[in-house]
Design a protein around this motif. Sequence first.
Motif, PDB file in Angstrom:
ATOM      1  N   PHE A  16       0.816  -1.217   0.000  1.00 43.15           N
ATOM      2  CA  PHE A  16       0.000   0.000   0.000  1.00 43.15           C
ATOM      3  C   PHE A  16       0.847   1.263   0.000  1.00 43.15           C
ATOM      4  O   PHE A  16       0.606   2.181  -0.755  1.00 43.15           O
ATOM      5  N   ASN A  17       1.863   1.286   0.868  1.00 44.41           N
ATOM      6  CA  ASN A  17       2.710   2.471   0.976  1.00 44.41           C
ATOM      7  C   ASN A  17       4.082   2.024   1.447  1.00 44.41           C
ATOM      8  O   ASN A  17       4.352   1.979   2.633  1.00 44.41           O
ATOM      9  N   GLY A  18       4.936   1.667   0.502  1.00 40.17           N
ATOM     10  CA  GLY A  18       6.227   1.122   0.872  1.00 40.17           C
ATOM     11  C   GLY A  18       6.054  -0.224   1.546  1.00 40.17           C
ATOM     12  O   GLY A  18       5.494  -1.160   0.973  1.00 40.17           O
ATOM     13  N   ALA A  19       6.508  -0.322   2.785  1.00 42.23           N
ATOM     14  CA  ALA A  19       6.396  -1.577   3.520  1.00 42.23           C
ATOM     15  C   ALA A  19       5.007  -1.784   4.103  1.00 42.23           C
ATOM     16  O   ALA A  19       4.688  -2.875   4.571  1.00 42.23           O
ATOM     17  N   GLU A  20       4.182  -0.739   4.093  1.00 37.33           N
ATOM     18  CA  GLU A  20       2.831  -0.843   4.650  1.00 37.33           C
ATOM     19  C   GLU A  20       1.954  -1.731   3.766  1.00 37.33           C
ATOM     20  O   GLU A  20       2.047  -1.713   2.544  1.00 37.33           O
ATOM     21  N   MET A  21       1.071  -2.489   4.431  1.00 36.90           N
ATOM     22  CA  MET A  21       0.081  -3.301   3.737  1.00 36.90           C
ATOM     23  C   MET A  21      -1.305  -2.785   4.103  1.00 36.90           C
ATOM     24  O   MET A  21      -1.506  -2.183   5.165  1.00 36.90           O
ATOM     25  N   SER A  22      -2.270  -3.027   3.235  1.00 40.34           N
ATOM     26  CA  SER A  22      -3.645  -2.636   3.518  1.00 40.34           C
ATOM     27  C   SER A  22      -4.596  -3.501   2.707  1.00 40.34           C
ATOM     28  O   SER A  22      -4.267  -3.947   1.609  1.00 40.34           O
ATOM     29  N   ALA A  23      -5.786  -3.716   3.289  1.00 39.29           N
ATOM     30  CA  ALA A  23      -6.848  -4.428   2.568  1.00 39.29           C
ATOM     31  C   ALA A  23      -7.995  -3.484   2.247  1.00 39.29           C
ATOM     32  O   ALA A  23      -9.132  -3.923   2.056  1.00 39.29           O
ATOM     33  N   ASP A  34     -20.179 -16.402   3.584  1.00 38.03           N
ATOM     34  CA  ASP A  34     -20.345 -16.742   4.991  1.00 38.03           C
ATOM     35  C   ASP A  34     -19.915 -15.565   5.851  1.00 38.03           C
ATOM     36  O   ASP A  34     -18.842 -14.990   5.648  1.00 38.03           O
ATOM     37  N   ILE A  35     -20.758 -15.209   6.816  1.00 39.17           N
ATOM     38  CA  ILE A  35     -20.442 -14.138   7.763  1.00 39.17           C
ATOM     39  C   ILE A  35     -20.221 -14.785   9.112  1.00 39.17           C
ATOM     40  O   ILE A  35     -21.123 -15.392   9.692  1.00 39.17           O
ATOM     41  N   ARG A  36     -18.998 -14.659   9.607  1.00 42.63           N
ATOM     42  CA  ARG A  36     -18.617 -15.290  10.866  1.00 42.63           C
ATOM     43  C   ARG A  36     -18.325 -14.223  11.922  1.00 42.63           C
ATOM     44  O   ARG A  36     -18.316 -13.034  11.632  1.00 42.63           O
ATOM     45  N   SER A  37     -18.053 -14.667  13.134  1.00 45.57           N
ATOM     46  CA  SER A  37     -17.824 -13.716  14.232  1.00 45.57           C
ATOM     47  C   SER A  37     -16.638 -12.806  13.964  1.00 45.57           C
ATOM     48  O   SER A  37     -16.588 -11.674  14.448  1.00 45.57           O
ATOM     49  N   PHE A  38     -15.672 -13.272  13.169  1.00 43.87           N
ATOM     50  CA  PHE A  38     -14.488 -12.477  12.852  1.00 43.87           C
ATOM     51  C   PHE A  38     -14.674 -11.644  11.594  1.00 43.87           C
ATOM     52  O   PHE A  38     -13.808 -10.849  11.242  1.00 43.87           O
ATOM     53  N   GLY A  39     -15.778 -11.827  10.867  1.00 43.70           N
ATOM     54  CA  GLY A  39     -16.026 -11.058   9.662  1.00 43.70           C
ATOM     55  C   GLY A  39     -16.503 -11.930   8.521  1.00 43.70           C
ATOM     56  O   GLY A  39     -16.938 -13.071   8.724  1.00 43.70           O
ATOM     57  N   ILE A  40     -16.423 -11.404   7.320  1.00 44.08           N
ATOM     58  CA  ILE A  40     -16.853 -12.129   6.135  1.00 44.08           C
ATOM     59  C   ILE A  40     -15.718 -13.037   5.672  1.00 44.08           C
ATOM     60  O   ILE A  40     -14.573 -12.598   5.539  1.00 44.08           O
ATOM     61  N   VAL A  41     -16.034 -14.287   5.448  1.00 48.15           N
ATOM     62  CA  VAL A  41     -15.020 -15.239   5.007  1.00 48.15           C
ATOM     63  C   VAL A  41     -14.440 -14.766   3.669  1.00 48.15           C
ATOM     64  O   VAL A  41     -15.174 -14.427   2.733  1.00 48.15           O
ATOM     65  N   GLY A  42     -13.106 -14.709   3.605  1.00 47.09           N
ATOM     66  CA  GLY A  42     -12.428 -14.208   2.415  1.00 47.09           C
ATOM     67  C   GLY A  42     -11.949 -12.787   2.549  1.00 47.09           C
ATOM     68  O   GLY A  42     -11.203 -12.291   1.704  1.00 47.09           O
ATOM     69  N   ASP A  43     -12.372 -12.113   3.622  1.00 53.23           N
ATOM     70  CA  ASP A  43     -11.934 -10.744   3.881  1.00 53.23           C
ATOM     71  C   ASP A  43     -10.889 -10.769   4.987  1.00 53.23           C
ATOM     72  O   ASP A  43     -11.055 -11.451   6.003  1.00 53.23           O
ATOM     73  N   MET A  44      -9.803 -10.037   4.800  1.00 53.96           N
ATOM     74  CA  MET A  44      -8.705 -10.035   5.760  1.00 53.96           C
ATOM     75  C   MET A  44      -8.318  -8.596   6.103  1.00 53.96           C
ATOM     76  O   MET A  44      -8.652  -7.656   5.365  1.00 53.96           O
TER      77      MET A  44
END
Length: 215
Positions: A16-23, A34-44
């Motif tokens: 995203f910005n040099g060493a920075e990562m972003s989703a 699938d929507i799970r307690s941690f979020g939508i499956v496939g989303d990080m």
Amino acid sequence: MKTTVDALCIGQPRPFNGAEMSAIGKLPADGPLDIRSFGIVGDMVADPKVHGGPDMAVHLYPRDHYAWWRDQIGPHPLLDSANAFGENIVASNIDDSVVHIGDRFRLGSALLEISQPRQPCWKIEHHFGTKGMVAKIVTSHRCGWYFRVLEEGTAQAGDTLERVEEGHTDWSVARLFAKLYDKAHKASADELREIAALDRLCDLWRNKVREAIAD
């Protein structure tokens, strides 16, 4: 209150910005998810220290704000996309001023609860290549919000997002955000005590308010 979901979006961390990562650069997904307690499956998330977790499982940024942003920053290709602000749920006819902390929504077979406003950071400005956006979010209270997942389930584009129970009706997402982040609307001591007592507000924000009261 109910609205049709135009898209559900997921993404993986990318440079995203040099060493920075972003989703933040999510894409609409096809079919049921699938929507799970941690979020939508496939989303990080890229940095689990500040993003993700049960109280930031699913993000909605109101589509209705896009026209306002065009007036503020001019035409921008991201504003023509499905999810310029990294939202999971793309929907119109719903915004921060009419939903409350703790409101519960049915989406497909999942049950979601508004847990906190979204706190904006520099990544939004970097994503757009436009400075000053965080300040505009703070003063306009167009922040978006996160849901926690009370009942796991599945959902897809075209499903209805319907409020089935109101939460803390004196505390819209926009009002709470304004009281804690906009200096022009700074919370009084009584309001801080009210916020600290909102049992459906996430612990992170409640603890910050308790610290402010103690100081």
